[in-house]
Motif scaffolding. Sequence first.
Motif, PDB file in Angstrom:
ATOM      1  N   ILE A 183       0.849  -1.202   0.000  1.00 29.49           N
ATOM      2  CA  ILE A 183       0.000   0.000   0.000  1.00 29.49           C
ATOM      3  C   ILE A 183       0.879   1.245   0.000  1.00 29.49           C
ATOM      4  O   ILE A 183       0.694   2.166  -0.798  1.00 29.49           O
ATOM      5  CB  ILE A 183      -0.948  -0.008   1.226  1.00 29.49           C
ATOM      6  N   LYS A 187       1.083   3.659  -3.217  1.00 29.19           N
ATOM      7  CA  LYS A 187       0.550   5.011  -2.989  1.00 29.19           C
ATOM      8  C   LYS A 187       1.647   6.052  -3.241  1.00 29.19           C
ATOM      9  O   LYS A 187       1.394   7.100  -3.824  1.00 29.19           O
ATOM     10  CB  LYS A 187       0.027   5.155  -1.559  1.00 29.19           C
ATOM     11  N   VAL A 193      -5.191   2.816  -4.772  1.00 34.21           N
ATOM     12  CA  VAL A 193      -5.215   1.472  -4.173  1.00 34.21           C
ATOM     13  C   VAL A 193      -6.571   1.218  -3.525  1.00 34.21           C
ATOM     14  O   VAL A 193      -7.042   2.003  -2.694  1.00 34.21           O
ATOM     15  CB  VAL A 193      -4.091   1.312  -3.123  1.00 34.21           C
ATOM     16  N   LEU A 195      -8.894  -1.718  -1.476  1.00 35.07           N
ATOM     17  CA  LEU A 195      -8.781  -2.963  -0.711  1.00 35.07           C
ATOM     18  C   LEU A 195     -10.108  -3.704  -0.711  1.00 35.07           C
ATOM     19  O   LEU A 195     -11.174  -3.084  -0.734  1.00 35.07           O
ATOM     20  CB  LEU A 195      -8.393  -2.663   0.741  1.00 35.07           C
ATOM     21  N   CYS A 211      -6.404   4.549   1.320  1.00 32.64           N
ATOM     22  CA  CYS A 211      -7.052   3.568   0.430  1.00 32.64           C
ATOM     23  C   CYS A 211      -8.567   3.605   0.614  1.00 32.64           C
ATOM     24  O   CYS A 211      -9.072   4.098   1.617  1.00 32.64           O
ATOM     25  CB  CYS A 211      -6.590   2.155   0.774  1.00 32.64           C
TER      26      CYS A 211
END
Lengths: 315, 174
Positions: A183, A187, A193, A195, A211
Amino acid sequence: MPSEVGQIVWRHRNVIDVDCFTREELYFLLDQARHMENVMDRPIKKVPVLRGKMAVNLFFENSTRTRVSFELAEKMLSADVVNWSVSGSSHAKGETMRDTAWTLEAMGADIVVMRHGAVGSAQYLASKLKRAIVLNAGDGTHAHPTQALLDLYTAWKHLGNLEGKKIALVGDVLHSRVARSDIIAFKTIGCDVVLSGPPTMMPREINSLGCRYEKDPKKAVENADMVYLLRIQKERQQDGLFPSVDEYHRWWGADDDLMKYAKPGALAMHPGPINRGVEIASEVADGHQSVILEQVRSGVAIRMALLYLCGGGAR
Amino acid sequence: MSSDDLNRVIKRIAHEMVEQNKGTENMILVGIHRRGVYLARRLQKIIEEVEGTKVPCGELDITLYRDDLTMLFEQPMVHSTRMPQDISGKNIYLVDDVLYTGRTVRAALEALVDLGRPSSVKLAVIIDRGHRELPIHADMCGKNVPTSKNEVIEVKVTELDGKDEVVICERDAQ
């Protein structure tokens, strides 16, 4: 390949996590790894840049692929390699990590690669070593920087400039050091990103990681450039975090149907070892979108680049 | 050295290479990163104009073979090594801009040996400035320029520096 790679002065002595790297440093590292990968294709897969240096692989947790990957990288750069296994070692007899660190330096270690189950262990070791450098090969649920960097490198080779690319991370984010480091790395380089996974396996601080969370994996994967499947540790099943392996696979496992929601040609990635039929179906693991074996190869190249930059080229 | 002087020197070296090799058969040009690569490409072009044959041209990065990494101020950046074909049994013409201590050439020879077993290796440089620390000499040299160790010779090429010239500067003035 993007043309964003410039000359930088490498300022990192240890690599504990990927949060120490700027975007420019990440691109520089990827570019250096690309050249290191060329060494792997030569008839003689060896260059003398770390000749005379001693690398110690200190693994307190079992790991075959990461240790072998580091060992190959060290040997290709001509370092002398010592594999220090925890079973039967002085650590098992009660030696503290501080004493282990000083013992390693007294033996002349220049580079220490460490995996440990405790969060912060790599940072602690680095603080106790006066001369040798430390590369973190995974500490508890905290970080796995070289895995994140090899993932980044694999994605960069296929997708080029990663800015604005959508990455879907699916699975057990809560217990995954790979996910945390991924992540941060993706990023930092400018990716979006998303999840997905069982809510019981999501960290509370998702928003602070920058995220989004989508419970429905189809929504998470929609138009993604890359789908990253996290390994489900089967022992988690006993914790009651999901009802059964079969149900997990039905909901969050990656099969061809799920991959159809991603962009055509989207990459399917996994840190390995894979649980076929759990987080990933064989049709995806062995399919044309899979770059899982390429990730393994990238791991050697990235580790060579880090060993060179931290352990040889910079000082 | 002006742009015209530099071009004359490169042309002469190209002719010397073909003469020494008795033609272009079995010949591979290999430029040492960074400026040697551009110089090798120019030599390739001139040889093609003169002989009508395009000699294979590769590029060699010697960063991972240097023995003085710890003494360098800047972070050495690794570049690609690309050979157009297997170098075993070939006559290699190594090309670099300046020959100084000889350590770069030593590293280049070590790198070449890791890639194959050439029949022969010859060295072509634009400037030989002396101060050798190893028993290495150039087979083809544009100009011998005796220098002091406080001086630096910069060979500039249009492809990288925007102009062709060779200048001597004081080390501190860099």
